[in-house]
Design an enzyme around this catalytic site. Structure first.
Site, PDB file in Angstrom:
ATOM      1  N   ARG A  22       0.816  -1.223   0.000  1.00  0.00           N
ATOM      2  CA  ARG A  22       0.000   0.000   0.000  1.00  0.00           C
ATOM      3  C   ARG A  22       0.851   1.276   0.000  1.00  0.00           C
ATOM      4  NH1 ARG A  22      -4.084  -0.765   4.791  1.00  0.00           N
ATOM      5  NH2 ARG A  22      -2.202  -1.690   5.682  1.00  0.00           N
ATOM      6  N   ASN A  82      -6.393  -2.692   1.914  1.00  0.00           N
ATOM      7  CA  ASN A  82      -6.345  -4.158   1.976  1.00  0.00           C
ATOM      8  C   ASN A  82      -7.755  -4.681   2.179  1.00  0.00           C
ATOM      9  OD1 ASN A  82      -3.581  -4.453   1.790  1.00  0.00           O
ATOM     10  ND2 ASN A  82      -3.243  -4.704   3.985  1.00  0.00           N
TER      11      ASN A  82
END
Length: 747
Positions: A18, A36
């Protein structure tokens, strides 16, 4: 406002993916968000260079990521997003890869060695590029609250790192420091020892003590590898008379005692940090570390704790599983105090819970490439793509065999082969097997509609499969067919790729004719097979005792060759008359074509194991070691006869008898045995390919852990397509993968 909705699948959680996306978006002027979820990573993107952004999600991914697919689609934004955000994870159907535990990265290693850093000498230092993952994970998505780090509240400094997308510890779930994270202590006689735990542990190890050390996937038992008395004491306490011990050392230490090539060092120092089998050189290490072997199993430090310990002691250590041989590795502190106190003089402990019991992976590099002997810490739960033609396969669960057990789950075009679960003859290992079944199902939201197991009804794994599959289809897969399918699957052999000649050599497996197989030439694919040729069967005198006592197999083979007088001469100790009577009457003496037992027989012929083997494969390993000492030009391979579809080793034993009488060196006879076995099977496999009945040759089964045999077969088949195991074990640890593929093909 048109943008893109991008789904990234694979091993993309807990690897800094990320923050990588966040940084990439800022560099390319892309707005939106990333999160996520239980399927992987979900991105909403708008503006900027979207085409380049989407391509880089795969091509420029972080080092621990394994991006399996990037799926983009048009997405409507109600209003133009302002900036790019990392937002909270969301739940859902678990369909993502979980990152294996990763060895300490160079940046973290530099920190723990730098007195100016706040994590100087901190044993639990990690970041998004390293540290525990699978062993601390309770459930998906991979967030701190779902790990055993949840009980450690982040301090202000760690919180700042955790929340800064530009920091390498951004959302590193195990992030910690001495102020807020797990702590390390040394314990003796039930009490904590005052002082620096690493320094005190070093003092004890240097004095010859045995310590239980809590690592990533469980406890190890450690001692000074240069201290023969300590090594022997550990053998006595652990009741492990002959099986080699693993070692831990720095690359510099390893080079003092073993050959270390560039490829081996690269694999040793990979994020998986496996145990690597390396050729031993002349050194001062005691022979009792690996009796009768010319290889040593080495690993480099997988955690900061191990780095700190080696920095302090500056000598290699034995680092063997913390268990009674054959039982599961200990993982809990109380469990360690209860089960390991009789083995060790102290405990180097910490208070970060281990949620999954993982042994160390064991690998080697051969001239044919890498070889996985045990798939565990650092490799699991990595997945493999299902071969072409299996895209629509149902969710399948396969349960492997009785020894070196592992299970395999298939879902969404991927296969997840579990970590090594041990030998199910042991009740505690079977308990762990059942726990792993439930654990993997819950973690990956796996709902199989198809089940697979070994054909043998007496295997605990097969009985468990029958219970689990109640009401669903259960496919019973012949043992050696599963080995063949596992090799095909690892190599991506298409479902419609045609039939392959499989040389499958192992210990034992129930054949579809009710007899015990083990030295087989099959021609088949995922859906079925034909048994083209096999070793001439010999009785397993004493049943299971034949697996322990190599002399029983030698007696059976010498008698089958008509060499009764030689058997009487060589085997004076055992009660030969009773054994022969049992074989003649078929009393607890089933016939078997096992190649593993043929190895045992020849090892006994050369006197390599007196009495019983102290561990499975000991005789064969000693025989391979001896064969490697043979000079070049050692003579002709020992002959075999082909009688119908039976490969008869009787001529081999007649040739051995002559060599023995002529005083030929044992290492030459060992080499001629290996060469003869390879020639016998490879010649027949070649016949199948050249006749157009097979498109390639696959080598599988536990005997192909033998690098000498593997090389001889590869050389004999050099001009043909040959399929080998590299990342999944050729032994029964890969069996479940083959079972799952056979079941899917037949369903």
């Amino acid at each position: 406002m048109k943008g893109r909705r991008i789904r990234v699948r694979g091993q993309v959680q807990g690897v800094g993916y990320r923050p990588f996306v966040w940084d990439l978006a800022h560099r390319l002027g892309v707005a939106g968000d990333v999160r996520n979820d239980a399927e992987g990573v979900l991105i909403h993107a708008w503006g900027g260079d979207l085409a380049r952004f989407e391509t880089a999600l795969h091509t420029d991914a972080p080092p621990l990521a394994d991006v399996q697919s990037v799926e983009g689609a048009s997405h409507d934004f109600a209003t133009a997003p302002d900036g790019f955000d990392i937002i909270a994870s969301s739940a859902g159907s678990a369909d993502t890869g979980v990152t294996p535990d990763a060895a300490t990265c160079p940046d973290c290693l530099a920190e723990i060695r730098d007195p100016a850093q706040r994590r100087h000498r901190y044993a639990f230092t990690n970041c998004t590029h390293c540290g525990p993952r699978f062993t601390i994970l309770d459930q998906l998505p991979y967030d701190r609250a779902h790990t055993s780090m949840a009980v450690f509240e982040l301090c202000q400094d760690c919180r700042a790192e955790y929340e800064d997308p530009a920091d390498r510890r951004f959302h590193a779930q195990p992030v910690a420091c001495p102020a807020c994270g797990p702590r390390l202590w040394l314990e003796m006689d039930g009490a904590e020892v005052t002082g620096d735990a690493i320094a005190e542990a070093t003092h004890l190890l240097s004095a010859g003590a045995i310590l239980a050390i809590k690592g990533l996937g469980g406890f190890h038992l450690a001692c000074d590898a240069t201290n023969g008395d300590a090594v022997n004491r550990l053998r006595d306490r652990k009741r492990r008379p002959g099986k080699p011990f693993a070692l831990i050392g720095t690359p510099a230490m390893i080079r003092q005692h073993s050959d270390l090539t560039e490829a081996q060092e690269k694999r040793l120092q990979s994020s998986a940090a496996p145990i690597m089998l390396l050729q031993r050189t002349a050194s001062d290490l005691p022979d009792s570390i690996a009796p009768g072997q010319d290889t040593l199993g080495w690993m480099v430090p997988p955690t900061p704790l191990h780095h700190l310990l080696l920095d302090a002691i500056n000598t290699p250590l034995v680092m063997t599983s913390g268990n009674l041989s054959g039982q599961p590795q200990v993982i809990g502190n109380e469990e360690a105090r209860e089960k390991l106190s009789a083995f060790c003089d102290g405990f180097l402990m910490h208070d970060r819970d281990i949620l999954r019991r993982l042994d160390d992976s064991v690998e080697r590099i051969t001239p044919q490439g890498p070889m996985a002997l045990r798939r565990a810490r650092g490799r699991v739960p990595g997945t493999l793509p299902l071969p072409p033609g299996f895209e629509d396969a149902p969710q399948t669960l396969a349960f492997g065999g009785q020894l070196k057990s592992a299970i395999c789950l298939t879902k969404s075009g991927r296969a997840l082969l579990s970590h090594h679960l041990g030998d199910l003859d042991d009740r505690l290992c079977f308990d762990e097997f059942r726990k792993a079944d439930a654990d993997y199902a819950a973690l990956f939201n796996h709902e199989p509609t198809l089940f697979a197991c070994d054909l043998h009804p007496g295997y605990r794994a097969s009985a468990h499969a029958a219970r689990r599959a109640a009401g669903s289809r259960l496919v019973e897969v012949q043992h050696h067919h599963a080995h063949l399918a596992a090799c095909l699957g690892e190599n991506g052999w298409p479902r419609d790729g045609g039939r392959v000649a499989g040389i499958i050599l192992d210990g034992l497996g129930l054949g579809d004719d009710g007899t015990i197989w083990g030295g087989e030439l099959l021609v088949g694919d995922y859906a079925g097979f034909a048994r083209v040729a096999h070793l001439a069967p010999a009785p397993l005198i004493g049943g299971d005792a034949a697996q322990r006592d190599p002399w029983r197999n030698l007696l059976a083979r010498l008698d089958a060759a008509g060499l009764y007088d030689l058997a009487d001469e060589m085997l004076r100790g055992p009660d030969l008359a009773l054994a022969r009577a049992a074989a003649a009457r078929g009393i607890n003496a089933p016939l078997s074509s096992s190649a593993g037992r043929l190895f045992d027989a020849f090892a006994a012929a050369l006197g390599l194991v007196a009495g019983s083997q102290s561990f499975e494969g000991e005789a064969a390993m000693r025989l391979e070691t001896l064969a490697r000492r043979a000079p070049d030009g050692f003579g002709a391979p020992y002959p075999f006869d082909l009688c119908g579809n039976q490969i008869d080793p009787a001529p081999l034993f007649h040739a051995f008898a002559k060599d023995r009488a002529d005083g030929i060196a044992p290492e030459v006879m060992a080499a001629r045995f290996h060469a003869g076995l390879a020639q016998a099977f490879c010649g027949l496999a070649r016949r199948e390919v050249e006749a157009g009945r097979a498109a390639a040759v696959a080598l599988s089964g536990g005997c192909f852990q033998n690098a000498t045999l593997l090389s001889l077969c590869a050389e004999a088949l050099a001009d043909l397509p040959v399929l080998l195991h590299h990342e999944t074990p050729a032994n029964d640890g890969g069996l479940a993968l083959g079972q799952a593929l056979v079941a899917a093909a037949q369903a």
